[in-house]
Scaffold this active site. Structure first.
Site, mmCIF file in Angstrom:
data_model
loop_
_atom_site.group_PDB
_atom_site.id
_atom_site.type_symbol
_atom_site.label_atom_id
_atom_site.label_comp_id
_atom_site.label_asym_id
_atom_site.label_seq_id
_atom_site.Cartn_x
_atom_site.Cartn_y
_atom_site.Cartn_z
ATOM 1 N N SER A 139 0.795 -1.234 0.000
ATOM 2 C CA SER A 139 0.000 0.000 0.000
ATOM 3 C C SER A 139 0.831 1.291 0.000
ATOM 4 O O SER A 139 0.521 2.205 -0.757
ATOM 5 C CB SER A 139 -0.996 -0.013 1.153
ATOM 6 O OG SER A 139 -1.900 -1.074 0.957
ATOM 7 N N THR A 181 -5.433 -3.840 7.974
ATOM 8 C CA THR A 181 -5.208 -5.166 7.412
ATOM 9 C C THR A 181 -5.102 -6.204 8.520
ATOM 10 O O THR A 181 -5.364 -5.891 9.700
ATOM 11 C CB THR A 181 -3.998 -5.146 6.436
ATOM 12 O OG1 THR A 181 -3.942 -6.403 5.758
ATOM 13 C CG2 THR A 181 -2.680 -4.889 7.151
ATOM 14 N N LYS A 235 -9.074 -6.417 10.787
ATOM 15 C CA LYS A 235 -10.210 -5.965 9.968
ATOM 16 C C LYS A 235 -11.572 -6.149 10.654
ATOM 17 O O LYS A 235 -12.495 -5.394 10.401
ATOM 18 C CB LYS A 235 -10.234 -6.707 8.626
ATOM 19 C CG LYS A 235 -9.136 -6.268 7.673
ATOM 20 C CD LYS A 235 -9.314 -6.946 6.325
ATOM 21 C CE LYS A 235 -8.151 -6.661 5.406
ATOM 22 N NZ LYS A 235 -8.344 -7.198 4.065
ATOM 23 N N ASN A 268 -11.633 -2.322 5.900
ATOM 24 C CA ASN A 268 -10.223 -2.201 5.481
ATOM 25 C C ASN A 268 -9.829 -0.745 5.226
ATOM 26 O O ASN A 268 -8.675 -0.468 4.928
ATOM 27 C CB ASN A 268 -9.940 -3.056 4.228
ATOM 28 C CG ASN A 268 -10.420 -2.385 2.959
ATOM 29 O OD1 ASN A 268 -11.423 -1.675 2.965
ATOM 30 N ND2 ASN A 268 -9.708 -2.615 1.872
ATOM 31 N N ASP A 298 -12.435 -4.149 -0.290
ATOM 32 C CA ASP A 298 -11.884 -5.411 -0.826
ATOM 33 C C ASP A 298 -12.828 -6.032 -1.855
ATOM 34 O O ASP A 298 -12.414 -6.393 -2.954
ATOM 35 C CB ASP A 298 -11.636 -6.416 0.309
ATOM 36 C CG ASP A 298 -10.442 -6.036 1.169
ATOM 37 O OD1 ASP A 298 -9.492 -5.452 0.630
ATOM 38 O OD2 ASP A 298 -10.472 -6.334 2.376
ATOM 39 N N GLY A 350 -12.620 -21.489 -0.828
ATOM 40 C CA GLY A 350 -12.177 -20.871 0.419
ATOM 41 C C GLY A 350 -13.290 -20.031 1.018
ATOM 42 O O GLY A 350 -14.186 -19.565 0.301
ATOM 43 N N GLY A 395 -12.523 -17.682 3.892
ATOM 44 C CA GLY A 395 -11.888 -16.775 4.854
ATOM 45 C C GLY A 395 -12.390 -15.351 4.652
ATOM 46 O O GLY A 395 -13.437 -15.124 4.019
ATOM 47 N N GLY A 396 -11.629 -14.399 5.162
ATOM 48 C CA GLY A 396 -12.034 -12.996 5.098
ATOM 49 C C GLY A 396 -12.178 -12.485 3.669
ATOM 50 O O GLY A 396 -13.123 -11.743 3.362
ATOM 51 N N TYR A 398 -1.388 -12.745 -6.038
ATOM 52 C CA TYR A 398 -0.667 -11.945 -7.053
ATOM 53 C C TYR A 398 0.827 -12.224 -7.059
ATOM 54 O O TYR A 398 1.541 -11.766 -7.943
ATOM 55 C CB TYR A 398 -0.944 -10.447 -6.874
ATOM 56 C CG TYR A 398 -0.619 -9.912 -5.503
ATOM 57 C CD1 TYR A 398 -1.606 -9.863 -4.520
ATOM 58 C CD2 TYR A 398 0.665 -9.490 -5.181
ATOM 59 C CE1 TYR A 398 -1.312 -9.392 -3.257
ATOM 60 C CE2 TYR A 398 0.968 -9.021 -3.919
ATOM 61 C CZ TYR A 398 -0.027 -8.979 -2.958
ATOM 62 O OH TYR A 398 0.266 -8.521 -1.703
ATOM 63 N N GLY A 445 -4.460 -11.608 -8.651
ATOM 64 C CA GLY A 445 -4.984 -10.704 -7.622
ATOM 65 C C GLY A 445 -4.481 -9.278 -7.688
ATOM 66 O O GLY A 445 -4.868 -8.450 -6.856
HETATM 67 P P1 ATR Z 1 -8.109 -14.670 4.175
HETATM 68 O O1 ATR Z 1 -8.685 -13.994 5.372
HETATM 69 O O2 ATR Z 1 -6.922 -13.959 3.584
HETATM 70 O O3 ATR Z 1 -9.129 -14.970 3.137
HETATM 71 P P2 ATR Z 1 -7.940 -17.107 5.721
HETATM 72 O O4 ATR Z 1 -8.981 -16.601 6.650
HETATM 73 O O5 ATR Z 1 -6.692 -17.659 6.290
HETATM 74 O O6 ATR Z 1 -7.466 -16.027 4.662
HETATM 75 O O7 ATR Z 1 -8.656 -18.178 4.775
HETATM 76 C C1 ATR Z 1 -7.982 -19.071 4.049
HETATM 77 C C2 ATR Z 1 -8.980 -19.988 3.353
HETATM 78 O O8 ATR Z 1 -8.221 -20.890 2.569
HETATM 79 C C3 ATR Z 1 -9.814 -20.826 4.306
HETATM 80 O O9 ATR Z 1 -11.103 -20.943 3.772
HETATM 81 C C4 ATR Z 1 -9.109 -22.180 4.292
HETATM 82 O O10 ATR Z 1 -9.932 -23.299 4.515
HETATM 83 P P3 ATR Z 1 -10.380 -23.760 6.012
HETATM 84 O O11 ATR Z 1 -11.384 -22.752 6.453
HETATM 85 O O12 ATR Z 1 -10.965 -25.102 5.836
HETATM 86 O O13 ATR Z 1 -9.111 -23.751 6.821
HETATM 87 C C5 ATR Z 1 -8.609 -22.225 2.873
HETATM 88 N N1 ATR Z 1 -7.461 -23.116 2.705
HETATM 89 C C6 ATR Z 1 -6.204 -22.944 3.193
HETATM 90 N N2 ATR Z 1 -5.407 -23.965 2.821
HETATM 91 C C7 ATR Z 1 -6.172 -24.822 2.085
HETATM 92 C C8 ATR Z 1 -5.944 -26.063 1.404
HETATM 93 N N3 ATR Z 1 -4.724 -26.640 1.420
HETATM 94 N N4 ATR Z 1 -6.965 -26.637 0.742
HETATM 95 C C9 ATR Z 1 -8.186 -26.056 0.713
HETATM 96 N N5 ATR Z 1 -8.475 -24.877 1.328
HETATM 97 C C10 ATR Z 1 -7.487 -24.266 2.003
#
Ligand code: ATR
Length: 287
Positions: free
Chosen positions: A20, A65, A69, A90, A105, A130, A132-133, A228, A249
């Site tokens: 950033s 970040t 967040k 964010n 985001d 996935g 996550g956030g 990215y 990304g």
């Molecule tokens: P962010 O906030 O940056 O999105 P995060 O909260 O760490 O990152 O989320 C990572 C995501 O990647 C999660 O959904 C995670 O799955 P779980 O919730 O089951 O842990 C997913 N992830 C990480 N490694 C993985 C893998 N080897 N195979 C499939 N999903 C994976």
């Protein structure tokens, strides 16, 4: 520092790898604006004091970040509705001491696919890998943009269910389906998907295993990986080989920054300058 200089920053922990400062300072410099952006390492136990310092020191705007967040919401005066649905902020704007929270985001992702791939999310069906956030911000913003359907595939089903629940509650017209991330489930739904988005970290490391069998890609229109660095993950390589539209990304990273810049300054920044500043910095850190 002259009192005319306005200060911006990013609060995170760790914050050493953030791009950033490079993208914002490059634009400030090229546009001759008396602004400066810097990174602040903020430990979780210091978050409340750091947010108060925005008011005390008169910072104009701040990015937030990992890992702050979500926790930051409780310290703000106002939160715009999309950031409240996402449950994460964010970007903070300081309006004469009133701190307003935004989330750029998800909209950064949408703007990137619009600008870079000419994809209008309306009426399209998405599969997010996935939950996550990043997935939460993207999924909720896609729903707000009236996409037709979102599948959220995750190893831990409860996290995907949670995102789907937020969408059902706030944007009931968009169909949100949580699924377990395994080959049988992907095979069941993939024909109903237009655009695949990887939001997991799989693909960042050279020796990462394959995220998805390439046979699943054949019927898709586009594949986006929010990673990215490296610029082309194995997933993107295979999608390109099949002739699909692809993006990494970098677009999302650039546009979330460009949207924050606009919120703070009211000026639409030259996005290519921001993008090139990131590319230049990534090249430096790679060598
Ligand atoms: P962010 O906030 O940056 O999105 P995060 O909260 O760490 O990152 O989320 C990572 C995501 O990647 C999660 O959904 C995670 O799955 P779980 O919730 O089951 O842990 C997913 N992830 C990480 N490694 C993985 C893998 N080897 N195979 C499939 N999903 C994976």
């Amino acid at each position: 520092m002259s009192s005319e200089i306005q200060l911006f920053g990013i609060f995170g922990y760790p914050v050493i790898h953030t791009m950033s400062p490079y993208m914002h300072n490059e634009v400030f410099e090229q546009m001759n604006l008396p602004y400066f952006y810097t990174a602040f390492e903020v430990l979780p136990q210091n978050l409340a004091k750091s947010i108060e310092s925005i008011r005390v020191l008169g910072l104009k705007g701040v990015n937030i970040t990992i890992p702050h967040k979500e926790a930051v919401l409780q310290y703000l005066d106002e939160i715009i509705p999309s950031a409240r649905f996402i449950g994460a902020v964010n970007t903070i704007k300081n309006e004469d001491g009133k701190l307003i929270g935004y989330n750029t985001d998800g909209l950064g992702f949408i703007t990137a696919i619009r600008e870079d791939l000419s994809i209008d999310p309306a009426e399209k069906s998405f599969l997010l890998l996935g939950a996550g956030g990043a997935a939460r911000a993207i999924a909720i913003q896609l729903a707000l943009e009236k996409c037709r359907k979102i599948y959220i595939a995750n190893r831990t089903l409860s996290k995907a269910e949670n995102i789907a629940y937020i969408i059902k509650k706030n944007v009931p017209l968009c169909e949100a389906n949580p699924v377990l991330f395994n080959p049988a489930e992907i095979s069941r739904i993939i024909k109903d998907v237009d655009i695949l988005v990887n939001t997991t970290s799989v693909g960042m490391k050279k020796d990462d295993s394959k995220l998805l069998d390439s046979e699943f890609l054949s019927s898709l229109y586009a594949v986006i990986d929010i990673i990215y660095n490296p610029p082309e993950t194995l997933l993107l390589k295979e999608a390109s080989r099949k002739g699909l539209k692809t993006a990494n990304g970098l677009g999302m990273l650039t546009f979330q920054g460009a949207l924050a810049f606009e919120i703070w300054t009211g000026i639409k920044p030259p996005v290519n300058i921001m993008r090139n500043a990131i590319i230049k910095q990534l090249k430096k850190t790679d060598t």
